[in-house]
Every structure is written in C-alpha cells, then in structure tokens.
Enzyme design. Structure first.
Site, short mmCIF file in Angstrom:
data_model
loop_
_atom_site.label_atom_id
_atom_site.label_comp_id
_atom_site.label_asym_id
_atom_site.label_seq_id
_atom_site.Cartn_x
_atom_site.Cartn_y
_atom_site.Cartn_z
N THR A 190 1.24 -1.17 -0.11
CA THR A 190 -0.26 0.34 0.17
C THR A 190 1.07 1.44 -0.40
O THR A 190 2.19 1.66 0.91
CB THR A 190 -0.76 -0.08 1.00
OG1 THR A 190 -1.72 -1.30 0.60
CG2 THR A 190 -1.97 1.43 1.37
N GLU A 480 -6.34 -6.51 2.73
CA GLU A 480 -6.86 -7.39 3.07
C GLU A 480 -7.73 -7.45 1.15
O GLU A 480 -8.02 -8.22 1.00
CB GLU A 480 -7.31 -9.11 3.18
CG GLU A 480 -5.61 -9.09 4.10
CD GLU A 480 -4.44 -9.87 3.50
OE1 GLU A 480 -4.89 -10.04 2.22
OE2 GLU A 480 -2.98 -9.66 3.91
#
Length: 697
Positions: A190, A480
C-alpha cells in the site's frame, strides 16, 4: 334504476347462510361450562383449545457433548495449547488499559514467546497444512486481535510473499529466519496514494546492468509506502511491491515498465537494528484499534539491492538485463502474483467469525443473566425473554453458526488449492475468499455494535470487551482488500460465469447452480407455490435454497441487461459505475447462497439426531431471516405473495423464540475458555461477582 327481483333460490341460500352465521356466533359467544374434556355438555358446541399457533412440539433436547464435538474444529488441540500457554502466563495477557508503545512491545513478546517458548511454529504449518495455520491464527487473535494480525503479517504476508512469489533460492535463504522470527518483516504494498489499485503503484525498481542491482525508489510523496505492519518498530525486511523498470529495452532505447513485481528490501541493520542508509521510516501513530501492531511509512531514496532479491517465480531478469516469464502479459503476471496472496483473505474471514463468536457469546450470556421488569407481582424476567432482544441476537447467533461452517469449507478449499493447483479450484477460491471475507467482516463489524447496545450500560465498560473488539476488528473491512472492491470482484466473476453458461463452458463448483437452474430461476414464478405458507414448506431446505438462488439469478440476469444498455452510451467503466449498487447486491446475494448451501450440508451430515435437529432449527432461522430482510426483492418479482411474506415474518419471530430456548447451549458449544471471553458479564457463571470484583468490591 329498475328494481331487480331476487329468485326464491337466492332467498333460500341467503337465509341458510345467515342461519349458519348465527349458529356459529352462538357457539363462540356462549360462556364455557368447563375445559374438562370429560365433562358432559352439548357435543356440538365448539370448544376452543389453548393457543399454540399451530406449532405445539416437544421441547428440543440438546446433547451438549455432541454439539460441542460437532462444532469443534479438527485442530482444537493446538488451539488449546495456545490458550493454556497464555492462561499460565499472566504477564503476557493484554490489560484493558495499555499505551500504544507498551502494547506494541507486549505484542512482540507474545509472538516471540508463542514461537520460541510454547513451541508453536505457525510458518511451517502455513506451508505444509494451511488448516492448522488458520486455527493458530484464530487462537492467537482470541488472545489479542493485535497478536493475530502481527502473526499474520510475519507469516502470511512477509513470509507468504517470500515463499509463494520467490523460488528455491529464496526459500532456502529466508525460511528459517522468518520461522523463528530472527527475520521480522513487512509487506510493503500500500502507498499513500494507492491502496486497492495495486497496478497503479508508483514505487519503482530499476535494473542497473552495470552493478547487477535493482534501485528501489520512491518518486514522490504519494508513493510512500503507508500503513505497513511491523515497519514502525520491529521489521528488518520488507517485501516491496514496485514497478520493474528495464532501461534500454524499449523502442529507441527507452526504458520498459514490466509491471508490478515484488522485491526483498532490507530496512534495518541485523545487529544494531538501526535504519539502513537511504531508507526513511516513520511511525503512522496511534490508530482506532490494533495498536499492538506497529504500522509505519517507508520512503526509499534509491536503495540498491542485489538482483537475486527479485521474487522471481513469475518473472525474472538475467544478468544482461533480459526479462523472461512463463506468463505472456503484464495482466497475467499481475493476476498470478496477487492470486498467491489470497491466504490473507481466508484467514481474515475465519478470524472474523471467531470475533463474532466472542461477541455473541458475551451478549447472549448477559441477556440470560440480566433480569428487568415482568408481570405484576411476579419475578422479573430475563431480557432475552423480550421479543426485541431475541430479534437482535437470535438471527445473529444463527448467522454465526452459518459463517462457522462456510469458513471451514473455505479453508478446506484453500488447502485443496495449495495441494492441487487446479485452475478451477484456484478460481473458485479466489472468488469465494473475496466474497466471504467481505460479507463476514462487514456483518461482524455491525454485529459487535448491536451486541454492545443489547448489553446496555454494562456493555459500555471497556472490561466487557465490546469497544476493544469493535475497534480492533473494524479494519478487517479494509485490509487484505476493501470490502466494496472485493464484492465487485465477486460480481465480475459472476458475470464471467454467466457468459460461460451460455457459451457452454465449464463452471467451477461454487457456481454450478447457475447452469443447473438458471432457466427455471428466471422463468415466471409458479403462482401456486408463491402462496404456499405452511411451516413445513417454509422450513424445507429446498424452498430456502431455491429462494436464495432465484434472487441471485434474477439479479444477475437484470444487471447483465442494464450493463449492456448503459455501455452503449457510457462506455464500460461508466456502465459499471451506473450499476455498481446493483452489482454489490448481486455479489452479496451469491455469497449468502453459498453460506446457506454449506449450512444445509452441515445439518445433513450431522451424525447425532438431536444435534441435527438443533442445527436445523438454527439453519431455518438463518435462511428465513435473510429472506425476510430482503422481502422487497421477492415481492417485486412476485416470487412470494403477501400472505406468504406475512407467514415468513411470523415464523422468523417464532424460530427466534425457539432458538432462545437453546441459546445457552448454542453459545456454550463454541467452547470458548475464559482466557478468550474475559468479559465479566460474559462468563458462564458468577458474572456479577467477577464484575464487582474487577472494580474493587
């Protein structure tokens, strides 16, 4: 108007009808001489019986031992080892009040002790037997959700990326250090500007053929790796996802972007733990929850790593800078890379059910214990005797059971996938894990708040866990894979399966009903069956499953037509966005169909008759409550007539009442020890005394 004469026959019929009404009124309005069936009296008189709603049945008998045994996972023994270890080590138990810094250090001590002192080696199981690994993750998360997540970061994300995206040389070099936590690591995917859209990541890894190295660079602030677990304090390595850039390989000697790949990047010194040169690390700070996990931000200022640090299972670079891959396109390599990381979603879905079990257990036990009001001059009644409390908690309890069986099925399919690598199973697990992770975690997040409210003021005490559970679990809906994004993946797979159905292709297991029954589902509903309202019919699993699947098929067919229509004027992206809410509803409907199918299967496989009867009751409540919650959809297409809808509503209330009668046994069957429950109001006995003792009396 001209007066109409009535015939003698009509007069006679009216007179007979009036006489029957008067006779019936006489019977009903006369006082009853006796309720004794042996008493003498007019044999023709109508004698009312006590109101039982047509459902008088013998009370359910619950074989506690059999129910616990059937609900017990195959790997309960290793979970009990974890529970007993932490129960024997009070200094490793997380207190109610703890600072962020202390929580992080405690969480690391918990993980280290679990591996090095208790002898639990999660990483070996993650590779060899995933079902055992997920049982360990659930048990660790039951001790402290931060511990479960930190364990997952170390072994599922950091360790899993090395094992699944790397090759033999990486496994040989890193396995032991990851396993024994000598190599604590991070999963750096990320970025500040990009989370869900992984293909748009901006971090680069440019190959330098002169030094045989990759240069890892953060080109701008938007590319800073953000929310990286283990980065702020403990991590020494990071799997960094970056665009692989090959210089001089394009037309006219230009650089070529080969797409997102994964690289092992050291971030701290192995001996001193000091941050390495050209790596910048900052702390993301205090969070809403999960403060035992040290999330950090990483910036790379042209950090050089050996070429061997490319995790090269799906794509490699030779010494002379040539790229090779068994997969022909960037998209296929990207899909294969992310596909190997699906285990995290499986673990989150399973662990979320564990959180839901704890929450509903606390709420149900407290609701059975707590007494408020009652009939005049009579003892107060349990608050679970109130229909409103049953409405809040009993469908939730039924859902917990449904999710339990569905996620066990998911774990079995995942384990099968890891062994077989069968393409159909891989596709099935990808869609199923995305759908269940999204659906279950969203449901659990909402349910924790309902449980808190159901326990009144005592539910607001931190020691009674709801606030901690809610805050720690909340992020399950985001990491996730954001739940909204995951549901879109499910919808996309459904559309692919729909096309396959009409092209004669093979459907994967979870989607078979689309081929088997699509024609009947999208035809006009039978006007007779839409009105059937008997309890036997409504509790028939065939009716329930047909209703779920009918809804999914109708939603699928209608969204296909809408997408075709809007694509003509808005294009593919615009059409998808115009139909997005429809697509999300479709995905949720499909997931519910899978959950119900697995619940029905579990009921039918139950070897003990009394346990099977209890599970059937719970399954019926789950199914009919879901149908009632979306009754508008069924009414809009005349699948369920008004009289049948009313019957379903009444039956849901009645089944909630019945489940209330065995609620204690149902939550006890989760077999959660005190080290997991911990909330005084949720203890199996002496709840109030433990509560008063906690505050100092």
């Amino acid at each position: 108007m001209e007066n109409q004469k009535t015939s003698p026959t009509a007069d006679h019929d009216s007179h007979c009808a009036l006489r029957r009404i008067q006779k019936l009124s006489f019977h009903l309005l006369q006082p009853l001489p006796s309720m004794d069936p042996d008493s003498s009296g007019d044999d023709n008189r109508i004698i009312p019986s006590p109101c039982v709603g047509g459902r008088e049945r013998p009370p359910l008998s619950v074989n506690r031992t059999e129910l616990v045994e059937y609900m017990k996972g195959r790997h309960r023994e290793i979970q009990e080892r974890i529970f007993n270890f932490f129960a024997s080590r009070p200094e490793l138990q997380t207190p109610v009040e703890i600072s962020t810094a202390d929580h992080r250090e405690l969480c690391m001590r918990q993980l280290t002790a679990l591996v090095r002192e208790a002898g639990i080696r999660p990483f070996r199981y993650a590779i060899e037997d995933p079902s055992v690994y997920f049982a360990i993750v659930e048990a660790a998360g039951s001790i402290d959700i931060s511990l479960g997540i930190k364990l997952g970061v170390q072994y599922s994300l950091w360790g899993g990326s090395v094992m699944n995206l790397g090759t033999k040389k990486h496994r040989e070099k890193y396995f032991e250090g990851i396993d024994n936590i000598d190599y604590p690591g991070c999963f750096a995917m990320t970025e500040l500007n990009h989370g869900s859209n992984v293909q748009a990541l901006q971090t680069t890894a440019t190959f330098d053929p002169l030094t045989d190295e990759f240069v890892i660079k953060t080109p701008n602030d938007g590319a800073i790796k953000w929310w990286i677990g283990n980065a702020a304090v403990h991590g020494k390595f990071a799997t960094v996802f970056a665009k692989l850039i090959l210089p001089l390989q394009g037309k006219g000697g230009k650089s070529v972007d080969m797409g997102v790949h994964a690289f092992i990047v050291p971030i701290r010194d192995m001996e001193t733990h000091a941050t390495l040169p050209m790596v910048e690390i900052h702390d993301c700070g205090h969070k809403v929850g999960l403060n035992g996990v040290d999330n950090g931000a990483l910036r790379f200022q042209s950090v050089r790593i050996p070429r061997d640090n490319l995790l090269n299972r799906f794509g490699d670079v030779s010494r002379d800078g040539k790229y090779t891959s068994s997969l022909p396109t960037i998209n296929k390599r990207f899909a294969a890379t992310l596909g190997e990381l699906v285990g995290g979603r499986v673990g989150l879905a399973y662990s979320s059910v564990g959180v839901l079990k704890v929450s509903v257990t606390i709420a149900v036990r407290y609701s059975l214990l707590r007494q408020q009001f009652g009939p005049p001059k009579q003892p107060e009644v349990s608050i679970l005797d109130y229909q409103s409390q049953q409405h809040k908690l009993m469908p939730m309890l039924a859902s917990t059971y449904a999710f339990h069986f569905a996620t066990l099925y998911l774990i079995d399919k995942y384990s099968e996938m890891k062994k077989s690598h069968d393409d159909d199973i891989v596709g099935d697990v990808h869609a199923l894990s995305a759908g269940l992770k999204a659906y279950v975690t969203s449901y659990t997040a909402k349910s924790i708040s309902v449980c808190r409210e159901a326990c009144g003021g005592h539910g607001y005490a931190a020691v009674n866990r709801f606030g901690i559970l809610r805050n720690d679990h909340d992020i399950f809906q985001t990491f996730e894979g954001d739940n909204t994004v995951l549901l879109q993946q499910v919808a996309g797979d459904l559309l692919k399966q729909y096309k396959s159905k009409f092209r004669g292709g093979t459907l994967t297991v979870t989607w078979n009903y689309l081929r088997e029954s699509m024609a009947s589902y999208i035809s006009q509903p039978n006007p007779v069956t839409t009105r059937w309202q008997s309890e036997d019919h409504l509790r028939d699993p065939n009716f329930q499953l047909d209703a779920f699947r009918y809804r999914t098929s109708r939603l699928l067919q209608s969204v296909v037509l809408r997408l075709r229509k809007h694509t003509k004027t808005l294009g593919g992206f615009g059409a998808w966005n115009r139909c997005l809410n429809h697509l999300l509803t479709l995905a949720e409907s499909h997931v519910e169909s899978v959950i119900l199918a697995k619940f029905i299967e579990a009921v039918q496989k139950c070897p003990d008759k009394s346990t099977g009867n209890v599970l059937k009751l719970v399954c019926d409540l789950y199914a009919l409550d879901r149908i009632w919650n979306d009754i508008g959809t069924y009414r809009n297409v005349d699948y369920i007539a008004p009289n049948k809808a009313k019957a379903i509503h009444k039956l849901v209330e009645y089944l909630s009442f019945q489940v209330k009668g065995v609620a204690q046994e149902l939550v006890d069957a989760f077999d959660l020890p005190e080290i997991v429950i911990r909330a005084p109001i949720g203890m199996a006995s002496e709840a109030y005394s433990q509560y008063t003792e906690y505050v100092g009396f």
